[in-house]
Scaffold this active site. Structure first.
Site, PDB file in Angstrom:
ATOM      1  N   CYS A 108      53.862  33.370  55.482  1.00  0.00           N
ATOM      2  CA  CYS A 108      54.576  33.439  56.761  1.00  0.00           C
ATOM      3  C   CYS A 108      56.067  33.332  56.444  1.00  0.00           C
ATOM      4  O   CYS A 108      56.496  33.744  55.375  1.00  0.00           O
ATOM      5  CB  CYS A 108      54.077  32.374  57.743  1.00  0.00           C
ATOM      6  SG  CYS A 108      54.390  30.666  57.268  1.00  0.00           S
TER       7      CYS A 108
ATOM      8  N   ARG B   5      52.000  28.315  59.881  1.00  0.00           N
ATOM      9  CA  ARG B   5      50.898  29.277  59.866  1.00  0.00           C
ATOM     10  C   ARG B   5      50.246  29.460  58.511  1.00  0.00           C
ATOM     11  O   ARG B   5      49.020  29.342  58.386  1.00  0.00           O
ATOM     12  CB  ARG B   5      51.388  30.637  60.382  1.00  0.00           C
ATOM     13  CG  ARG B   5      51.785  30.607  61.839  1.00  0.00           C
ATOM     14  CD  ARG B   5      52.451  31.898  62.252  1.00  0.00           C
ATOM     15  NE  ARG B   5      53.780  32.002  61.639  1.00  0.00           N
ATOM     16  CZ  ARG B   5      54.570  33.052  61.741  1.00  0.00           C
ATOM     17  NH1 ARG B   5      54.169  34.121  62.405  1.00  0.00           N
ATOM     18  NH2 ARG B   5      55.764  33.052  61.179  1.00  0.00           N
TER      19      ARG B   5
ATOM     20  N   ASP C 192      54.665  32.692  65.645  1.00  0.00           N
ATOM     21  CA  ASP C 192      55.168  31.472  65.011  1.00  0.00           C
ATOM     22  C   ASP C 192      55.287  30.353  66.052  1.00  0.00           C
ATOM     23  O   ASP C 192      56.060  30.478  67.001  1.00  0.00           O
ATOM     24  CB  ASP C 192      56.527  31.753  64.389  1.00  0.00           C
ATOM     25  CG  ASP C 192      57.010  30.634  63.482  1.00  0.00           C
ATOM     26  OD1 ASP C 192      56.363  29.570  63.424  1.00  0.00           O
ATOM     27  OD2 ASP C 192      58.044  30.836  62.819  1.00  0.00           O
TER      28      ASP C 192
END
Length: 144
Positions: free
Chosen positions: A9, A15, A117
């Site tokens: 990420c 994540r 996000d």
């Protein structure tokens, strides 16, 4: 056969480490190395508190995680690389074009969606993203 799986990420604190630790839990009996990194990693930082709390609520301890900056070597060494957003996939292909055949969107087997996000957002955003990541991990299991 995939022996080294890398999730990616941006900051490597929400994540990608969540995906890494969920894969670790589900693939525990298998001989697969799992890791994560970030395109703009907060190198050395632990997981976001809310992300770590969600893992803990599901019996997973993410306390050992420390964010790492993605390098071209990591992309070359991995057998499978999963980016959380299409823009991450594009950035990784630019970083290591020779690895392009093993870089995919994390949500490939579902709807091919970006995993948003949740950084600096409310718990509800983390819950939503955790659900998406769980589904994504589960969708990959049959191919691993």
């Amino acid at each position: 056969m995939f022996k080294r799986i890398l999730t990616v990420c941006i900051g490597n604190i929400c994540r990608s480490p969540t995906a890494e630790y969920l894969f670790r839990q589900r693939l525990a009996p298998r001989d697969i190395q799992l890791s994560s990194a970030g395109l703009g990693a907060l190198a050395g930082h632990s997981m976001d508190t809310t992300a770590m709390q969600l893992l803990a609520e599901h019996g997973i301890d993410g306390a050992a995680h420390r964010a790492r900056q993605l390098t071209p070597a990591m992309l070359r060494e991995a057998d499978l690389v999963l980016g959380m957003e299409k823009s991450h996939v594009d950035a990784m292909v630019r970083l290591a074009p020779e690895a392009s055949g093993k870089i995919f969107i994390f949500d490939k087997w579902l709807q091919g969606r970006d995993i948003p996000d949740p950084y600096r957002q409310q718990r509800v955003a983390f819950d939503h993203v955790y659900g998406m990541i769980t589904q994504g991990v589960d969708s990959w299991l049959r191919y691993l």
